[in-house]
Design a protein around this motif. Structure first.
Motif, PDB file in Angstrom:
ATOM      1  N   GLN A   1     -19.483  83.624  19.269  1.00  0.00           N
ATOM      2  CA  GLN A   1     -19.531  82.715  20.046  1.00  0.00           C
ATOM      3  C   GLN A   1     -20.544  81.797  19.811  1.00  0.00           C
ATOM      4  O   GLN A   1     -20.213  80.680  20.171  1.00  0.00           O
ATOM      5  CB  GLN A   1     -19.624  83.133  21.815  1.00  0.00           C
ATOM      6  CG  GLN A   1     -17.897  83.862  22.136  1.00  0.00           C
ATOM      7  CD  GLN A   1     -17.772  84.516  22.861  1.00  0.00           C
ATOM      8  OE1 GLN A   1     -18.861  84.781  24.153  1.00  0.00           O
ATOM      9  NE2 GLN A   1     -17.173  84.881  23.100  1.00  0.00           N
ATOM     10  N   ARG A   2     -21.459  82.324  19.434  1.00  0.00           N
ATOM     11  CA  ARG A   2     -22.480  81.916  19.371  1.00  0.00           C
ATOM     12  C   ARG A   2     -23.151  81.133  18.362  1.00  0.00           C
ATOM     13  O   ARG A   2     -23.294  79.723  18.013  1.00  0.00           O
ATOM     14  CB  ARG A   2     -24.409  82.959  19.478  1.00  0.00           C
ATOM     15  CG  ARG A   2     -24.955  83.154  20.575  1.00  0.00           C
ATOM     16  CD  ARG A   2     -26.191  83.607  20.577  1.00  0.00           C
ATOM     17  NE  ARG A   2     -25.873  84.903  19.401  1.00  0.00           N
ATOM     18  CZ  ARG A   2     -26.235  85.856  20.115  1.00  0.00           C
ATOM     19  NH1 ARG A   2     -25.316  86.774  20.773  1.00  0.00           N
ATOM     20  NH2 ARG A   2     -25.925  87.234  18.872  1.00  0.00           N
ATOM     21  N   ARG A   3     -21.678  81.684  17.104  1.00  0.00           N
ATOM     22  CA  ARG A   3     -21.384  81.188  16.159  1.00  0.00           C
ATOM     23  C   ARG A   3     -21.337  79.488  16.505  1.00  0.00           C
ATOM     24  O   ARG A   3     -20.984  78.556  15.329  1.00  0.00           O
ATOM     25  CB  ARG A   3     -21.205  82.009  14.718  1.00  0.00           C
ATOM     26  CG  ARG A   3     -21.284  81.060  13.683  1.00  0.00           C
ATOM     27  CD  ARG A   3     -20.138  82.342  12.780  1.00  0.00           C
ATOM     28  NE  ARG A   3     -20.749  83.057  12.513  1.00  0.00           N
ATOM     29  CZ  ARG A   3     -20.540  84.695  12.762  1.00  0.00           C
ATOM     30  NH1 ARG A   3     -19.616  84.914  13.094  1.00  0.00           N
ATOM     31  NH2 ARG A   3     -21.166  85.574  11.941  1.00  0.00           N
ATOM     32  N   GLN A   4     -19.845  79.622  16.728  1.00  0.00           N
ATOM     33  CA  GLN A   4     -18.982  78.780  17.522  1.00  0.00           C
ATOM     34  C   GLN A   4     -19.886  77.773  18.096  1.00  0.00           C
ATOM     35  O   GLN A   4     -19.641  76.568  17.826  1.00  0.00           O
ATOM     36  CB  GLN A   4     -17.948  79.258  18.720  1.00  0.00           C
ATOM     37  CG  GLN A   4     -17.041  79.633  17.269  1.00  0.00           C
ATOM     38  CD  GLN A   4     -15.541  80.795  18.033  1.00  0.00           C
ATOM     39  OE1 GLN A   4     -15.774  80.494  18.983  1.00  0.00           O
ATOM     40  NE2 GLN A   4     -14.406  80.894  17.258  1.00  0.00           N
ATOM     41  N   ALA A   5     -20.163  78.312  19.323  1.00  0.00           N
ATOM     42  CA  ALA A   5     -21.061  76.955  19.296  1.00  0.00           C
ATOM     43  C   ALA A   5     -21.827  76.231  19.259  1.00  0.00           C
ATOM     44  O   ALA A   5     -22.803  75.075  19.139  1.00  0.00           O
ATOM     45  CB  ALA A   5     -22.467  78.015  20.585  1.00  0.00           C
ATOM     46  N   ALA A   6     -22.790  77.149  17.931  1.00  0.00           N
ATOM     47  CA  ALA A   6     -23.992  76.307  17.028  1.00  0.00           C
ATOM     48  C   ALA A   6     -23.127  75.188  16.329  1.00  0.00           C
ATOM     49  O   ALA A   6     -23.667  73.864  15.685  1.00  0.00           O
ATOM     50  CB  ALA A   6     -24.153  77.444  16.234  1.00  0.00           C
ATOM     51  N   GLU A   7     -22.235  75.834  15.408  1.00  0.00           N
ATOM     52  CA  GLU A   7     -21.065  74.527  14.488  1.00  0.00           C
ATOM     53  C   GLU A   7     -20.488  73.822  15.805  1.00  0.00           C
ATOM     54  O   GLU A   7     -20.554  72.441  15.035  1.00  0.00           O
ATOM     55  CB  GLU A   7     -19.773  75.392  14.430  1.00  0.00           C
ATOM     56  CG  GLU A   7     -18.522  75.108  13.062  1.00  0.00           C
ATOM     57  CD  GLU A   7     -17.894  75.983  12.000  1.00  0.00           C
ATOM     58  OE1 GLU A   7     -18.014  76.620  12.925  1.00  0.00           O
ATOM     59  OE2 GLU A   7     -17.241  75.133  11.630  1.00  0.00           O
ATOM     60  N   ARG A   8     -19.772  73.391  17.154  1.00  0.00           N
ATOM     61  CA  ARG A   8     -19.432  72.645  17.820  1.00  0.00           C
ATOM     62  C   ARG A   8     -20.536  71.140  17.420  1.00  0.00           C
ATOM     63  O   ARG A   8     -20.597  70.549  17.277  1.00  0.00           O
ATOM     64  CB  ARG A   8     -18.956  72.660  19.475  1.00  0.00           C
ATOM     65  CG  ARG A   8     -17.370  73.442  18.680  1.00  0.00           C
ATOM     66  CD  ARG A   8     -16.948  73.746  20.786  1.00  0.00           C
ATOM     67  NE  ARG A   8     -17.616  74.600  21.409  1.00  0.00           N
ATOM     68  CZ  ARG A   8     -17.638  75.827  20.760  1.00  0.00           C
ATOM     69  NH1 ARG A   8     -16.714  75.901  20.846  1.00  0.00           N
ATOM     70  NH2 ARG A   8     -18.707  76.907  22.125  1.00  0.00           N
ATOM     71  N   SER A   9     -21.967  72.050  17.463  1.00  0.00           N
ATOM     72  CA  SER A   9     -23.257  70.947  17.958  1.00  0.00           C
ATOM     73  C   SER A   9     -23.738  70.760  16.462  1.00  0.00           C
ATOM     74  O   SER A   9     -24.342  70.210  16.154  1.00  0.00           O
ATOM     75  CB  SER A   9     -24.274  71.473  18.816  1.00  0.00           C
ATOM     76  OG  SER A   9     -24.586  73.164  18.338  1.00  0.00           O
ATOM     77  N   PHE A  10     -23.215  71.184  15.593  1.00  0.00           N
ATOM     78  CA  PHE A  10     -23.772  70.918  14.144  1.00  0.00           C
ATOM     79  C   PHE A  10     -22.497  69.426  13.890  1.00  0.00           C
ATOM     80  O   PHE A  10     -22.158  69.848  14.232  1.00  0.00           O
ATOM     81  CB  PHE A  10     -23.406  71.701  13.606  1.00  0.00           C
ATOM     82  CG  PHE A  10     -23.680  71.652  11.503  1.00  0.00           C
ATOM     83  CD1 PHE A  10     -25.211  72.708  11.749  1.00  0.00           C
ATOM     84  CD2 PHE A  10     -22.886  70.953  10.688  1.00  0.00           C
ATOM     85  CE1 PHE A  10     -25.392  71.720   9.909  1.00  0.00           C
ATOM     86  CE2 PHE A  10     -23.456  71.057   9.848  1.00  0.00           C
ATOM     87  CZ  PHE A  10     -24.571  71.491   8.859  1.00  0.00           C
TER      88      PHE A  10
END
Lengths: 91, 352
Positions: free
Chosen positions: B158-167
């Motif tokens: 979930q942390r990785r997906q949040a980071a990818e969305r804001s990348f």
């Protein structure tokens, strides 16, 4: 409006472009020509974006691409996919 | 009863289920955890089963429940919609089938609603749940370190997906920036339990269907013309351990892959593409002219079929054979392998 049971290839093509641009976050995909290879470097469709794309096609046009096309040859280019979907669509 | 196979995630109600009272009716002193069910959480968690919350409460109730049970839930749905809707969203968030869920609620109305809307879900009262740890649905045959860490891995995801969305950049750029490392290597005897677990649990990326036991893998490790290969994945967000593998049967001109599998957790992280590209390069280097991957084609493994099509595999001849024989000629140009992949025979990998 498209005739019932059929969607126009041009409008399906536009829908697919819009979906690809949203799914990948790359606006330049809004302008790719129909002959663009989906698995090539330009679009770079992979298992994740491909699954999302096929799910969206099923939802929007009622076409089960993977069920009807074992080889997924319809995914060769944007144009072949739009034609495949338009021929079978019942939105 | 339409469900089959092991439960991967238990979705818990909060009021009068995990808590000994009703969260919103208790003022400044919210109720504590039910000790019997808190023990079930821990016991099932040890076996690699995930836990999630579905509650008609504000989100603070989920935070309170996590605190008093000491458990980090993989997903939480708090709101006043239907519980069946909450379960469907939890399954989607976790990337698992609705049929792999169990649901525990003290309210018979909620149990009936979920049972009707989602007949594949195992629906339990709290009393049933207290004994469920002994049931076969909650007893995976092997428990590996990867399975025990599954709950943490979903939190990392979930942390990785949040980071990818804001990348801002492309997925490829995100994988690089996250320090993604894919390690392809020959399997050893120590890898066998996890290989068998992957063979049993993977659906979306599995070419062969079920039935590959630990003994089957051990036999292959001893066979002179077979290779068993593991794939491991890690990045700055966490170490996913072994997420995939394959079996290679080396023939004179044609190499066959009787099993190709990957955890759906690794989807979208360049793993299956790396494995296929390496297989093509590896077989071509050894002089093979063709790579053959028999694949049971069904509606569940569409992601694997997409990966095969993307890597240039096709099924020649008329459709309808089962399994379908996906194949690819090994003529140059061969696919490139990103620098984040280490593999036998490649720069930075073990010798072939």
């Amino acid at each position: 409006m498209s005739p019932p049971g059929r969607a126009g290839v041009a409008s399906v093509t536009d829908d697919l472009r819009a979906f690809l641009a949203t799914a990948t976050g790359r606006d330049e995909l809004l302008r790719i020509p129909p002959g663009t290879a989906l698995f090539g470097t330009e679009v770079g469709l992979d298992s994740l974006t491909g699954t999302l794309l096929l799910r969206e096609i099923q939802r929007r046009f009622g076409v089960d691409v993977a069920g009807e096309d074992l080889n997924l040859d319809s995914l060769a280019t944007l144009g072949t996919l739009a034609a495949f979907v338009a021929q079978r669509a019942h939105p | 009863m339409t469900r089959e196979g092991p439960v991967k995630c238990v979705v818990w109600d909060i009021d009068n289920t995990l808590l000994t009272g009703v969260y919103l009716e208790s003022g400044d002193q919210p109720p504590g955890a039910d000790p019997a069910l808190a023990a079930v959480l821990a016991e099932l968690g040890e076996r690699g089963i995930l836990h999630a919350l579905a509650s008609k409460n504000p989100p603070e109730a989920a935070e309170h429940t996590a605190r008093v049970t000491g458990w980090r839930f993989a997903a939480a749905e708090c709101g006043w919609g239907s519980k069946s809707g909450a379960l469907a969203r939890i399954a989607a968030t976790l990337g698992i089938a609705v049929d792999a869920l169990a649901f525990v609620d003290d309210d018979p109305y909620e149990r009936a609603e979920v049972g009707l809307a989602l007949p594949g879900v195992l629906v339990l009262s709290p009393e049933d749940a207290a004994e469920a740890a002994g049931w076969p649905e909650f007893s995976p045959p092997v428990v590996t370190p990867e399975a025990r860490r599954r709950g943490e891995m979903y939190a990392e995801r979930q942390r990785r997906q949040a980071a990818e969305r804001s990348f801002g950049g492309t997925r490829e750029e995100f994988l690089e920036s996250a320090g993604t490392r894919v390690g392809i290597a020959a399997a050893t005897a120590a890898d066998v339990p996890r290989l068998a677990e992957l063979a049993a649990r993977t659906r979306q990326f599995n070419s062969a269907g079920a039935g590959m036991t630990q003994d089957w893998f051990r036999g292959l490790l001893a066979a002179p013309d077979r290779d068993v290969v593991t794939v491991r994945l890690q990045d700055a967000f966490g170490d996913d351990g072994m997420v995939g593998g394959c079996v290679i049967a080396r023939g004179a001109g044609t190499w066959t892959v009787p099993l190709l599998m990957m955890s759906c957790r690794a989807m979208g992280r360049g793993v299956i593409d790396a494995l296929l590209a390496w297989l093509i390069r590896h077989a071509a280097r050894a002089g093979a002219r063709r790579l053959l991957i028999p694949c049971v084609a069904n509606s569940r493994n569409v992601p694997l079929r997409l990966a095969l099509a993307a890597a240039g595999f096709r099924v020649p001849g008329p459709a309808g054979q089962a399994p379908a024989a996906y194949q690819r000629d090994l003529e140059p140009p061969l696919p490139a392998l990103p620098g984040r992949v280490s593999a036998p025979g490649e720069p930075g990998g073990d010798p072939a």
